[in-house]
Design a protein around this motif. Structure first.
Motif, short mmCIF file in Angstrom:
data_model
loop_
_atom_site.label_atom_id
_atom_site.label_comp_id
_atom_site.label_asym_id
_atom_site.label_seq_id
_atom_site.Cartn_x
_atom_site.Cartn_y
_atom_site.Cartn_z
N LEU A 24 4.75 -26.70 10.49
CA LEU A 24 5.62 -27.81 10.89
C LEU A 24 6.87 -27.89 10.01
CD1 LEU A 24 3.09 -30.71 11.63
CD2 LEU A 24 4.64 -29.60 13.25
N ALA A 25 6.69 -27.69 8.70
CA ALA A 25 7.83 -27.73 7.78
C ALA A 25 8.84 -26.63 8.12
CB ALA A 25 7.35 -27.59 6.33
N MET A 26 8.36 -25.42 8.41
CA MET A 26 9.27 -24.32 8.75
C MET A 26 9.99 -24.58 10.08
SD MET A 26 9.44 -22.39 6.27
CE MET A 26 10.49 -21.19 7.03
N GLN A 27 9.28 -25.14 11.04
CA GLN A 27 9.92 -25.48 12.32
C GLN A 27 11.01 -26.52 12.11
OE1 GLN A 27 7.02 -26.68 15.23
NE2 GLN A 27 5.95 -24.73 15.16
N ASN A 83 25.87 -42.01 3.74
CA ASN A 83 25.67 -40.57 3.59
C ASN A 83 24.26 -40.16 4.01
OD1 ASN A 83 24.27 -41.64 1.43
ND2 ASN A 83 24.84 -40.01 0.03
N LYS A 84 23.74 -40.87 5.01
CA LYS A 84 22.42 -40.53 5.58
C LYS A 84 22.52 -40.49 7.09
CE LYS A 84 19.53 -42.70 2.06
NZ LYS A 84 18.74 -41.63 1.52
N TYR A 85 21.70 -39.63 7.66
CA TYR A 85 21.53 -39.62 9.11
C TYR A 85 20.15 -40.17 9.41
CZ TYR A 85 25.83 -37.16 9.96
OH TYR A 85 27.15 -36.84 10.04
N LEU A 86 20.11 -41.27 10.13
CA LEU A 86 18.85 -41.92 10.47
C LEU A 86 18.33 -41.35 11.79
CD1 LEU A 86 19.90 -45.59 9.65
CD2 LEU A 86 18.88 -43.88 8.14
N PRO A 87 17.05 -40.98 11.81
CA PRO A 87 16.51 -40.35 13.02
C PRO A 87 16.25 -41.34 14.14
CG PRO A 87 14.79 -40.61 11.37
CD PRO A 87 16.07 -41.07 10.73
N GLY A 88 16.34 -40.85 15.36
CA GLY A 88 15.95 -41.62 16.53
C GLY A 88 14.50 -41.28 16.86
N LYS A 89 14.01 -41.84 17.96
CA LYS A 89 12.60 -41.64 18.28
C LYS A 89 12.27 -40.21 18.69
CE LYS A 89 13.21 -43.69 22.84
NZ LYS A 89 12.81 -44.74 23.72
N HIS A 90 13.29 -39.41 19.08
CA HIS A 90 13.04 -38.02 19.49
C HIS A 90 13.61 -37.01 18.49
CE1 HIS A 90 11.42 -39.43 23.23
NE2 HIS A 90 12.54 -40.07 23.51
N SER A 91 13.97 -37.46 17.29
CA SER A 91 14.54 -36.57 16.28
C SER A 91 13.47 -35.67 15.68
CB SER A 91 15.22 -37.38 15.18
OG SER A 91 16.29 -38.14 15.71
N VAL A 92 13.91 -34.59 15.05
CA VAL A 92 13.00 -33.62 14.44
C VAL A 92 12.25 -34.23 13.26
CG1 VAL A 92 12.91 -31.42 13.21
CG2 VAL A 92 14.45 -31.70 15.14
N THR A 93 12.94 -35.03 12.46
CA THR A 93 12.30 -35.65 11.30
C THR A 93 12.05 -37.12 11.58
OG1 THR A 93 14.41 -36.23 10.26
CG2 THR A 93 13.48 -34.08 9.70
N PRO A 178 -1.38 -37.39 4.42
CA PRO A 178 -0.96 -37.94 3.13
C PRO A 178 -1.41 -37.16 1.88
CG PRO A 178 -1.78 -39.68 4.55
CD PRO A 178 -2.03 -38.38 5.26
N ILE A 179 -2.45 -36.35 1.96
CA ILE A 179 -2.89 -35.62 0.78
C ILE A 179 -2.01 -34.40 0.48
CG2 ILE A 179 -5.30 -36.35 0.98
CD1 ILE A 179 -5.89 -33.52 2.13
N LEU A 180 -1.14 -34.03 1.41
CA LEU A 180 -0.28 -32.86 1.24
C LEU A 180 1.06 -33.27 0.61
CD1 LEU A 180 -0.93 -31.22 4.71
CD2 LEU A 180 -2.00 -30.64 2.52
N PRO A 181 1.77 -32.31 0.02
CA PRO A 181 3.08 -32.64 -0.56
C PRO A 181 4.11 -32.90 0.54
CG PRO A 181 2.63 -30.29 -0.76
CD PRO A 181 1.38 -30.92 -0.21
N ALA A 182 5.20 -33.58 0.16
CA ALA A 182 6.27 -33.89 1.10
C ALA A 182 6.98 -32.61 1.55
CB ALA A 182 7.28 -34.83 0.44
N HIS A 183 7.62 -32.68 2.71
CA HIS A 183 8.50 -31.59 3.15
C HIS A 183 9.86 -31.88 2.53
CE1 HIS A 183 5.88 -31.43 7.02
NE2 HIS A 183 5.30 -30.81 6.02
#
Length: 195
Positions: A24-27, A83-93, A178-183
């Motif tokens: 998922l992180a690579m995608q 200086n941020k882009y806020l995601p919408g409901k269909h955004s990648v992040t 939650p047990i995994l590190p952040a992307h």
């Protein structure tokens, strides 16, 4: 089932979760890179027409950012705030993208440039920009991002072929378990200003 079988099953399940999370992180990285490239390509058509007639290529930065914002919204569902882009409901992040941008102009693109940025856990910003030696074929661009933990991330160097608009986005997103590190990773787009 005995305890050994359950342990083995849990172990393989955990490995599967790590593999899915890494995939998922690579995608996300690939999709964010593509989104930045498309948006930056659109932005680099914002050339000052008066100077262009005189043979000088110069980016109108306010218009370029507006064009960049338009494509980020149309292609990715991201809306800019500061200086941020806020995601919408269909955004990648699901978390916001922090970004910084820099323009290397008509007079400077043949010089080497080192861009040093810092990510403080929330925002990415420039520490300094260092211009170096002049190269006939075009300057070498090197970008280093220092994370909030002090880790230096060096992006692959690029050779500029003309005046260039550079956008660096930093993804810092919660993992899907939650047990995994952040992307967390930087993504860069370098586009020559279009004449």
């Amino acid at each position: 089932m005995n305890i050994l079988s359950i342990s083995a099953l849990l172990f393989f399940l955990l490995i599967g979760v790590f593999v899915v999370d890494a995939d998922l992180a690579m995608q996300k990285k690939t999709e964010i890179k593509t989104l930045l490239e498309l948006s930056n390509h659109h932005a680099t058509f914002a050339v000052d027409p008066v100077l262009k007639n005189e043979g000088v290529i110069d980016l109108m930065e306010k218009e370029a950012l507006a064009r960049f914002d338009k494509r980020m919204l149309e292609n990715g569902g991201y809306r800019r705030e500061g200086n941020k882009y806020l995601p919408g409901k269909h955004s990648v992040t699901t978390d916001s993208l922090s970004f910084a941008r820099h323009y290397i102009d008509f007079l400077s693109w043949r010089n080497d440039h080192q861009l040093f940025l810092r990510f403080d856990g929330s925002d990415v910003s420039f520490d300094r920009v260092v211009a170096g030696a002049r190269r006939q074929a075009g300057g070498l661009l090197q970008i280093t991002v220092v994370t909030e933990k002090g880790e230096e991330l060096r992006l692959a160097p690029k050779t500029m072929v003309g005046p260039s608009h550079i956008v660096i986005a930093y993804v810092n997103e919660r993992p899907f378990v939650p047990i995994l590190p952040a992307h967390a990773f930087p993504v860069v787009s370098v586009e020559e200003v279009k004449w």
